[in-house]
Design a protein around this motif. Structure first.
Motif, short mmCIF file in Angstrom:
data_model
loop_
_atom_site.label_atom_id
_atom_site.label_comp_id
_atom_site.label_asym_id
_atom_site.label_seq_id
_atom_site.Cartn_x
_atom_site.Cartn_y
_atom_site.Cartn_z
N THR A 52 6.04 -11.25 -0.71
CA THR A 52 6.81 -10.11 -0.22
C THR A 52 6.19 -8.85 -0.82
O THR A 52 5.75 -8.84 -1.96
N MET A 53 6.19 -7.77 -0.03
CA MET A 53 5.55 -6.54 -0.48
C MET A 53 6.61 -5.46 -0.71
O MET A 53 7.43 -5.19 0.16
N LEU A 54 6.55 -4.88 -1.89
CA LEU A 54 7.54 -3.90 -2.31
C LEU A 54 6.91 -2.52 -2.39
O LEU A 54 5.84 -2.35 -2.97
N VAL A 55 7.60 -1.55 -1.80
CA VAL A 55 7.16 -0.16 -1.88
C VAL A 55 8.36 0.75 -2.10
O VAL A 55 8.50 1.38 -3.15
N SER A 56 9.26 0.82 -1.10
CA SER A 56 10.36 1.78 -1.15
C SER A 56 11.24 1.59 -2.38
O SER A 56 11.68 2.57 -3.00
N VAL A 57 11.50 0.35 -2.75
CA VAL A 57 12.37 0.09 -3.90
C VAL A 57 11.74 0.62 -5.19
O VAL A 57 12.44 1.12 -6.08
N LEU A 58 10.41 0.57 -5.29
CA LEU A 58 9.73 1.07 -6.48
C LEU A 58 9.68 2.59 -6.48
O LEU A 58 9.77 3.23 -7.53
N VAL A 117 -1.86 -3.97 -3.46
CA VAL A 117 -2.58 -3.44 -2.32
C VAL A 117 -2.79 -1.94 -2.59
O VAL A 117 -1.82 -1.20 -2.72
N LEU A 118 -4.02 -1.53 -2.72
CA LEU A 118 -4.29 -0.13 -2.97
C LEU A 118 -3.87 0.74 -1.79
O LEU A 118 -3.71 0.25 -0.66
N HIS A 119 -3.70 2.02 -2.05
CA HIS A 119 -3.39 2.97 -0.98
C HIS A 119 -4.49 2.90 0.09
O HIS A 119 -5.64 2.53 -0.19
N SER A 120 -4.15 3.26 1.30
CA SER A 120 -5.08 3.10 2.42
C SER A 120 -6.18 4.14 2.41
O SER A 120 -5.97 5.31 2.07
N LEU A 121 -7.36 3.69 2.82
CA LEU A 121 -8.43 4.60 3.20
C LEU A 121 -8.38 4.70 4.72
O LEU A 121 -8.46 3.69 5.42
N ALA A 165 0.84 -1.20 0.00
CA ALA A 165 0.00 0.00 0.00
C ALA A 165 0.87 1.25 0.00
O ALA A 165 1.45 1.61 1.01
N ALA A 166 0.97 1.89 -1.15
CA ALA A 166 1.77 3.11 -1.28
C ALA A 166 1.00 4.10 -2.13
O ALA A 166 0.85 3.90 -3.34
N ILE A 186 -6.25 -5.74 -3.65
CA ILE A 186 -6.47 -5.82 -2.21
C ILE A 186 -6.69 -4.41 -1.68
O ILE A 186 -5.85 -3.53 -1.85
N ALA A 187 -7.83 -4.19 -1.06
CA ALA A 187 -8.12 -2.89 -0.46
C ALA A 187 -7.38 -2.76 0.87
O ALA A 187 -7.09 -3.76 1.52
N SER A 188 -7.09 -1.54 1.25
CA SER A 188 -6.37 -1.29 2.50
C SER A 188 -7.16 -0.33 3.37
O SER A 188 -7.45 0.80 2.96
#
Length: 323
Positions: A267-273, A44-48, A21-22, A107-109
């Motif tokens: 595994t969930m990737l955010v910062s690297v992207l 995973v979509l950005h959080s609500l 979620a980013a 996936i909703a967050s």
């Protein structure tokens, strides 16, 4: 041909590379399609945030109870959403549109810290077509009179309120700050959690010495930060019927391999992207396949749990490390 598919929350995924979620990556639908094309197996979509729902409810209540001089057909009768980029209805529309544009799971967050905020909103998310929900309990207790038992019960109540109202799977993203992380994980599983996302990464404030103010200071993760989730996934793997997602510090194929070895499903990737671009997904997948070929693995599932505590030659290494 190396099989890098995996299963997470009952979903068959083409690889363990899931985009976490980013908001900068998933607020734009065009990016969601781009992420799929680059190799993401799920998004995973950005959080609500809970605050968004509460703000909308308070604003609507205000306008409904302070409208004796207004005309109900006026275009400005209902409150405009000024504080947040995406309101609750817009979030549901994003889910619907994303499901139309991509073939991978969405996936909703939900970001929550209390039981009262969600009501039937999780049901609306399910009806909008989300394949699962990631419940992000982002909560820092600061009340000196609040006991650890009360804090843990709040988590369990939130989880039960969501899992009991929907039929799609629910993963819980949580912090490691419990007196007995293993027991808390089990209780969350007993409360209906289908997956655990380890771990939430709290953004720490900093002090601006020019303005003499406390302010946010976002620092992206590095691979060094994956040791904590690695340890706990290794300890928990095989002890309860729940899937594990590793997050924080997943930057390379080696990071992915290690997490799968200790028992992660994905595994969930955010910062690297955010640092290197969406195309980094393809490089990580390529490096992952090359490593598996060199080591003569036929599938990534052969790795899963092979270095967990229950399968490790020296299980004590995950509980105590010599200084």
């Amino acid at each position: 041909m190396i099989d890098i598919s995996t299963n997470y929350l009952g979903l068959k995924l083409r690889s363990p590379l899931v985009v976490g979620a980013a908001a900068p990556l998933t607020e734009e639908i065009a990016n969601v399609k781009h992420l799929e094309d680059a190799g993401a197996s799920a998004i995973v979509l950005h959080s609500l945030f809970e605050e968004q729902l509460l703000e909308e409810r308070h604003a609507l209540y205000y306008h409904l109870t302070h409208s004796s001089e207004s005309h109900p057909e006026a275009t400005s009768y209902f409150p405009e959403q000024e504080i947040f980029h995406v309101g609750s209805e817009a979030y549901l529309n994003q889910i619907r549109y994303a499901k139309e544009k991509v073939n991978i799971p969405i996936i909703a967050s939900l970001n929550s810290c209390s039981i009262s905020a969600w009501g039937g909103y999780a049901q609306k998310i399910e009806q909008a077509g989300a394949d699962a929900i990631e419940l992000n309990i982002y909560y820092i207790p600061t009340d000196v009179n609040l006991t650890g038992e009360q804090v843990e019960q709040n988590y369990l109540d939130i989880v039960r309120s969501v899992t009991s109202s929907i039929n799609i799977p629910v993963a819980i993203k949580l912090s490691p700050f419990f007196s007995n992380m293993a027991n808390m994980a089990k209780r969350l599983c007993d409360a209906g959690a289908d997956g655990l996302v380890l771990f939430n990464r709290f953004y720490q404030p900093d002090i601006n010495l020019v303005n003499l103010e406390a302010e946010p200071n976002l620092i992206l993760s590095t691979s060094r930060e994956n040791r904590l989730p690695m340890r706990w996934i290794a300890i928990l793997y095989g002890t309860m019927p729940v899937d594990f997602a590793a997050t924080s510090g997943i930057h390379t194929a080696h990071d992915v391999i290690k997490m799968m070895m200790v028992g992660a499903n994905v595994t969930m990737l955010v910062s690297v992207l955010l640092s290197h671009g969406i195309e980094q997904l393809g490089k990580i997948e390529k490096d992952l396949i090359e490593w598996l070929e060199v080591k003569e693995y036929e599938s990534i599932n052969q790795l899963q749990g092979s270095m967990s505590q229950i399968n490790c030659p020296d299980p004590s290494v995950y509980e105590r490390v010599q200084y």
